[in-house]
Scaffold this active site. Structure first.
Site, PDB file in Angstrom:
ATOM      1  N   SER A 144       0.824  -1.200   0.000  1.00  0.00           N
ATOM      2  CA  SER A 144       0.000   0.000   0.000  1.00  0.00           C
ATOM      3  C   SER A 144       0.862   1.256   0.000  1.00  0.00           C
ATOM      4  O   SER A 144       1.631   1.474  -0.916  1.00  0.00           O
ATOM      5  CB  SER A 144      -0.962  -0.032   1.188  1.00  0.00           C
ATOM      6  N   ASP A 303      -2.386   6.169  -4.026  1.00  0.00           N
ATOM      7  CA  ASP A 303      -1.179   5.505  -3.550  1.00  0.00           C
ATOM      8  C   ASP A 303      -0.765   4.399  -4.520  1.00  0.00           C
ATOM      9  O   ASP A 303      -1.433   4.172  -5.531  1.00  0.00           O
ATOM     10  CB  ASP A 303      -1.377   4.998  -2.122  1.00  0.00           C
ATOM     11  N   ASP A 307      -5.683   2.125  -3.899  1.00  0.00           N
ATOM     12  CA  ASP A 307      -6.899   1.924  -3.121  1.00  0.00           C
ATOM     13  C   ASP A 307      -7.240   3.162  -2.288  1.00  0.00           C
ATOM     14  O   ASP A 307      -8.368   3.315  -1.843  1.00  0.00           O
ATOM     15  CB  ASP A 307      -6.826   0.663  -2.254  1.00  0.00           C
TER      16      ASP A 307
END
Length: 572
Positions: A144, A303, A307
């Site tokens: 992430s 990012d 998401d």
């Protein structure tokens, strides 16, 4: 086996892997580094694996990826659904493509078909692909928004949501039962010949995903009318959002999009930012000056795994303001509910789902529109679970879900936060504001005037390694044993202990909490204010969240700062 024994074991076990041996020998004189790499195994939880890249039991590497994959395969086989295969994707991080291929080939070695994407894809596309291909599950290689030294391995169930607690525990048991030598991948040629590896190109999933996202537009005619006038600067922060976000915006009519050139191409080193995190205003260090140059009114960024979405917007004087995740969510929520009400399509059983650490301003908005507000623990998988429950029981119609950490979703065919979906919502809300002769910033101020002045803050303390993990646990134990009676001079009315599953008020009266057990403490304060503290599930951090409500913006900010100061004291 202690950490030193585990280190020596790896030197013997992987003696034929020259690169691994060389890396491990390079730390031979660094006892602290050896301990950190080998004092534990990389934990497998509801978010899968996440850790620093490198060799060791507590690191992200091909050996731990293979072992996790074989554990997943055995779990799916025992569940009787492995014949439906697993979709595998990856983002722009270093080693993501390598880990994804090793995942696919290890699945093949277990006799489980892998659908491997041919290039990087966002998390929401992976989530969508599980349902679209009727697969048994999915895996995406990503960490992430973490710094460049991290990578991770996220696992999705057959519903397209991240796996729940029971599945994670079961997969962990399979993983722990396996030796590394039992987890060798199949050769790629053999996997292809046996039909156990299928490469997924653009046409198999992407076109349908973009079509689905476009179908989530609430006012497509407004996008067609105003989209060409909306001037946007977008940054994918070196990640996977560049292609799908730009394609989606172009196809719905938002054509004036300028991409930050230095951050356009995928790059796992993320050279222009300390961390590729749109939650951090520093992520827009290049985007806002570019917006000033080209006259854009909105700046947004996703990012690396696309998401999350962050944004900055101009006020009436032309000054840019970076928004919090809670502010972005409330702008989206108000736009959704207003649009549905104006069209006469707001369902009577509509529901919005948020995490317990997200703003209560959303509840005030929902109450105004007669929409249910449902709370879940932190982790978008719990929002995904609620969507599934709503569909199975017919109790509610899902309208919107969000977390304060910049994650949003308005559809149901993806079961995780979706930066492409969020980009559509933000642009549509901006077009609606433009049609009313105002800015998104104006709209936010109008929401505050109508529902109250809410200020949210967050702070985290990073405590890496074994000592850090132990210190975090001691902090949580101390807060449970001796909870504060007041914070920032505001009386604590009750403490919600999600690990005990109980809410205890100031008189000592106790009521049960209908939530899964989790290491979270939530302090309810007078005036609707609150402070929540929890360890991070993916990083070596302890986090605090606060919400303050004031009679005006400055008063709310003042209360928020005092609460934040006291929250910092709790984490010392």
């Amino acid at each position: 086996m202690n950490y030193r024994d585990a280190y020596e074991s790896w030197l013997r076990r992987f003696a034929k892997d020259e690169a691994t041996v060389a890396e491990l020998k390079s730390i031979a004189q660094d006892e602290g580094e050896i301990e950190d790499r080998f004092y534990t195994e990389l934990a497998f939880g509801t978010g899968g694996l996440r850790g620093v890249l490198g060799m060791g039991t507590n690191r992200m590497n091909v050996y731990n990826v293979r072992r996790a994959t074989m554990g997943l395969a055995k779990y799916l086989i025992d569940q009787g659904i492995a014949d439906r295969g697993v979709t595998v994707a990856y983002d722009s991080r270093n080693m993501s493509d390598v880990f994804a291929r090793q995942t696919a080939l290890t699945l093949a070695a277990a006799g489980v078909k892998a659908y491997l994407f041919d290039s990087l894809r966002p998390v929401p596309v992976l989530s969508y692909s599980v349902r679209h291909l009727h697969a048994a599950g999915g895996v995406i290689i990503t960490a992430s928004h973490n710094p460049p030294k991290y990578n991770g391995y996220k696992v999705y169930g057959e519903d397209g949501a991240q796996i729940g607690l029971e599945a994670a525990d079961a997969i962990t048991r399979y993983i722990r039962s396996l030796q590394y030598e039992q987890c060798a991948p199949m050769a790629e040629d053999e996997a292809r010949e046996k039909g156990l590896l299928q490469i997924i190109g653009a046409k198999e999933v992407d076109d349908d995903y973009i079509r689905m996202i476009k179908g989530l537009a609430l006012r497509p005619e407004l996008l067609e009318k105003r989209g060409k006038d909306l001037n946007i600067v977008y940054t994918p922060l070196h990640g996977s959002g560049n292609v799908p976000v730009r394609r989606m915006l172009q196809e719905v009519g938002v054509t004036h999009v300028t991409v930050v050139p230095e951050q356009e191409k995928p790059d796992g080193n993320f050279p222009t930012v300390t961390a590729p995190n749109p939650e951090d205003p520093a992520a827009f260090r290049l985007a806002i000056p570019l917006a000033e140059k080209v006259g854009a009114s909105v700046v947004f960024g996703t990012d690396p795994d696309c998401d999350r979405l962050g944004a900055a917007v101009r006020d009436g004087a032309g000054v840019f303001h970076t928004l919090t995740g809670n502010q972005i969510a409330c702008l989206m929520l108000y736009h959704i509910l207003t649009s549905l009400k104006e069209k006469g399509t707001l369902p009577k059983n509509g529901a919005v789902v948020k995490s317990v650490v997200s703003t209560e301003l959303a509840r005030a908005i929902c109450d105004d529109f007669g929409v249910a507000m449902v709370e879940v623990l932190t982790g978008f998988k719990f929002i995904g679970e609620k969507i599934q429950q709503f569909e199975e029981t017919g109790s509610h119609t899902f309208l919107f879900g969000f977390e304060e950490s910049f994650g949003y979703l308005s559809g149901t065919q993806v079961r995780d936060k979706d930066g492409v979906n969020a980009s559509l919502l933000l642009c549509e809300a901006a077009c609606a504001c433009m049609d009313r002769g105002e800015t998104l910033y104006d709209a936010l101020q109008a929401i505050y005037r109508r529902y109250g002045y809410y200020q949210e803050r967050g702070v985290s303390v990073t405590l890496p390694g074994k000592d850090g993990a132990e210190k975090i646990q001691r902090m949580m134990t101390a807060m449970r044993a001796n909870p504060p009676r007041a914070l920032a001079g505001v009386r604590v009315l009750a403490v919600r202990d999600f690990l005990r599953g109980a809410r205890v008020d100031a008189s000592g009266a106790e009521t049960a909490l209908d939530f899964p057990r989790s290491n979270v403490l939530y302090f309810e304060l007078e005036g609707g204010n609150w402070v929540c503290v929890r360890p991070s599930g993916t990083e070596p951090k302890i986090k605090a969240y606060i919400t303050a409500i004031g009679c005006d913006e400055e008063n709310a900010k003042e209360i928020a700062q005092k609460l934040l100061d006291d929250a910092n004291e709790l984490m010392k």
